[in-house]
Design an enzyme around this catalytic site. Structure first.
Site, short mmCIF file in Angstrom:
data_model
loop_
_atom_site.label_atom_id
_atom_site.label_comp_id
_atom_site.label_asym_id
_atom_site.label_seq_id
_atom_site.Cartn_x
_atom_site.Cartn_y
_atom_site.Cartn_z
N GLU A 1 37.59 43.57 38.99
CA GLU A 1 38.93 43.11 39.37
C GLU A 1 39.03 43.27 40.88
OE1 GLU A 1 40.98 41.49 37.69
OE2 GLU A 1 40.18 41.86 35.68
N GLN B 1 43.18 50.88 57.60
CA GLN B 1 43.95 49.75 57.08
C GLN B 1 44.98 49.30 58.12
OE1 GLN B 1 43.51 48.07 53.96
NE2 GLN B 1 44.93 46.62 54.92
N LYS C 1 34.63 57.59 38.99
CA LYS C 1 34.63 57.83 40.45
C LYS C 1 35.86 57.18 41.08
CE LYS C 1 33.32 55.89 44.20
NZ LYS C 1 34.38 56.42 45.07
N GLU D 1 42.32 37.98 52.32
CA GLU D 1 43.22 39.03 51.86
C GLU D 1 43.40 40.06 52.98
OE1 GLU D 1 41.89 42.03 48.99
OE2 GLU D 1 43.70 41.59 47.85
N GLY E 1 38.40 46.77 43.11
CA GLY E 1 38.26 47.01 44.55
C GLY E 1 38.12 45.69 45.26
N SER E 2 37.42 45.72 46.39
CA SER E 2 37.33 44.52 47.22
C SER E 2 36.23 43.57 46.72
CB SER E 2 37.07 44.92 48.67
OG SER E 2 35.84 45.60 48.73
N ASN F 1 44.73 51.93 45.70
CA ASN F 1 46.12 51.48 45.75
C ASN F 1 46.93 51.71 44.46
OD1 ASN F 1 44.66 49.47 44.46
ND2 ASN F 1 46.04 47.87 45.13
N CYS G 1 46.92 43.97 44.77
CA CYS G 1 46.06 42.80 44.59
C CYS G 1 46.88 41.60 44.15
CB CYS G 1 44.99 43.12 43.57
SG CYS G 1 45.67 43.83 42.08
N GLY H 1 32.54 44.46 45.13
CA GLY H 1 32.39 44.04 43.73
C GLY H 1 31.22 43.10 43.53
#
Ligand code: NAD
Length: 476
Positions: free
Chosen positions: A246, A327, A171, A378, A224-225, A148, A280, A229
């Protein structure tokens, strides 16, 4: 043209090629990108290990000049890179250019940080002995990024990693290899010695997983998610890697009775819907006290209805498409869930535009409560729950009643309410009369609870993650 990976300073092609597709027009292929595999990570780590010591020992001027040149190159190409970003990710051209400018600013900030070294020299408790406290590079850093913010997030991880003398294995998310590739090329052309930045485009399950388990990598910075994570942090512990995560948010925006209504509406629309809600820090819970509730909802709906959803490159567009089909499907299932949970859903229709793309109108969930799944999970789409509360005390309680803690906002003209909110908010970042999204690059960024784990990112606070402290005792 096939875009290769950068491994040990060489551009390495692969028989495994993937297409980068424009979400505003799925007939438009942005480019072909080589997919690396886990073996490529091994080669990259060996090159990084060989190159890193000389980089860490080079004069800070050398590191400054490379990062400064990269920042200047990004800034000079902001229109072109911003366009590429909008084409591959779907945020509007203005947002794409803005994000590109941010990446340039981040590189310039960390160019300066190379020269602003800090340390301490103090007396030991033993007479005649001196103590010196300094920071050193960690070694090789794995950097794993989401789709994003295709250029800003890589920039705010790669720039400090290099600034403090580390080498990088980078990556990017598979949906947005374009900006990642350009960033690698810019650093290569800025004179970064071979092997210091390695680009390995590929799936999280193979390339990402290899970065996480590789014993030659000393730290992993991930955005990321939450699910990815948390699993990654457990893996990092097995090889004692330092880890920085994060992750998601369910950020509250509190609107109090005494708020300026126009400000409240504009920060809510911005926070909830800009960048298609795919931030986020998006305001996905609008917590509104009862006296202002109806007036706020009326104005918010009018403002939301007037938002122009369209092709990211069309200058008239305010809300670009959703990033991809997966998504979009997830968004649709959350709309159904909002109805099942008893909300009145306004908006959210799938839209058709000139070209085939993933277009969706923003939506508000009226009559939501904070314990509904749509107010707790989320969604990462252009949606906001509207939660009516009695007063400030209830608003504060509801704002903090979440598993996340990234950003939290309040609209009020009361200094007292703003001060209490700032002190009692359980979020890493607090905004008063400002959108929950939209942060500066020279100050710390990060959250609490499930939103973040490990040291803060950005500004001089980035040193905490990208360096290790050394304490030296010196006798005459
Ligand atoms: P994601 O977790 O699916 O993927 C993030 C990255 O991890 C990708 O590069 C992916 O390939 C990689 N990955 C996936 N599985 C892996 C594995 N097993 N091992 C190693 N790497 C793996 O997230 P996403 O869908 O790309 O991004 C959206 C999420 O990012 C949202 O939850 C959003 O809130 C979060 N986000 C957080 C911040 C923040 O700073 N807090 C900023 C932007 C996005």
């Amino acid at each position: 043209m096939m875009h290769a990976n950068l491994i040990g300073g060489e551009w390495v092609e692969s028989p495994d090629v993937m297409l980068n597709v424009n979400p505003s027009n799925t007939d438009d292929v942005v480019g072909e990108y080589a997919r690396a595999d886990a073996n490529a990570v091994d080669t990259a780590v060996a090159a990084a290990q060989a190159a890193q010591p000389a980089w860490a020992e080079a004069s800070p001027q050398v590191r400054h000049d490379v990062l400064d040149a990269a920042g200047t190159a990004i800034m000079a190409r902001k229109e072109e890179l911003g366009r590429l970003l909008s084409r591959e990710e779907g945020k509007t051209l203005a947002e794409g250019i803005g994000e590109t400018v941010r990446a340039a600013q981040v590189f310039r900030f960390f160019a300066g940080e190379c020269l602003r070294q800090r340390g301490e020299k103090i007396d030991s408790v033993r007479p005649g002995v001196e103590v010196e406290i300094t920071r050193e590079a960690l070694g090789v850093i794995g950097i794993i990024t989401p789709w994003n913010f295709p250029i800003a997030i890589p920039a705010w991880k790669i720039a400090p990693a290099l600034c403090y003398g580390n080498a990088v294995i980078f990556k990017p998310a598979e949906l947005v290899p374009g900006c990642a590739w350009e960033l690698a090329r810019i650093l290569d052309e800025a004179g970064l010695p071979k092997g210091l930045l390695n680009l390995v485009i590929g799936p999280g399950s193979s390339v990402g997983a290899r970065i996480v388990e590789h014993p030659g990598i000393h730290a992993v910075s991930f955005t990321g998610s939450v699910t990815t994570g948390q699993a990654l942090a457990v893996k990092c512990a097995e090889t004692q890697k330092k880890v920085q995560l994060e992750m998601g948010g369910k950020n509250p925006m509190v609107i109090l009775d005494d708020a300026d209504l126009d400000t409240a509406v504009s920060v809510s629309v911005n926070g909830a819907f800009f960048s298609t809600g795919q931030r986020c820090t998006a305001s996905s819970r609008l917590i509104v006290t009862e006296k202002i509730h109806d007036a706020f909802v009326e104005k918010l709906l009018a403002a939301t209805n007037s938002l122009r959803v369209g092709d990211a490159l069309d200058p008239e567009t305010q809300i670009g498409p959703v990033v991809d089909k997966n998504q979009l499907n997830q968004n649709v299932s959350y709309l159904e869930l909002a109805r099942e949970e008893g909300c009145e859903v306004v908006g959210g229709e799938l839209l058709e535009r000139e070209h085939p793309g993933h277009y969706q109108a923003p939506a508000v969930f009226l009559g939501a409560s904070n314990d509904m799944r749509v107010s707790r999970e989320e969604i990462f789409g252009p949606f906001a729950s509207i939660i009516k509360v009695r007063d400030f005390d209830e608003a504060l309680r509801v704002a903090n009643d979440t598993d996340f803690g990234l950003s939290a906002g309040i609209c009020t003209n009361s200094l007292k309410a703003a001060s209490i909110f700032r002190r009692k908010s359980q979020a890493g970042m607090v905004m008063v009369n400002l959108p929950t999204a939209g942060v500066d690059y020279h100050v710390p960024f990060g959250g609490r609870k499930h939103s973040s784990y490990g040291p803060r990112e950005q500004g001089s606070y980035a040193a905490e993650f990208y360096t290790v402290v050394k304490t030296a005792y010196i006798a005459p």
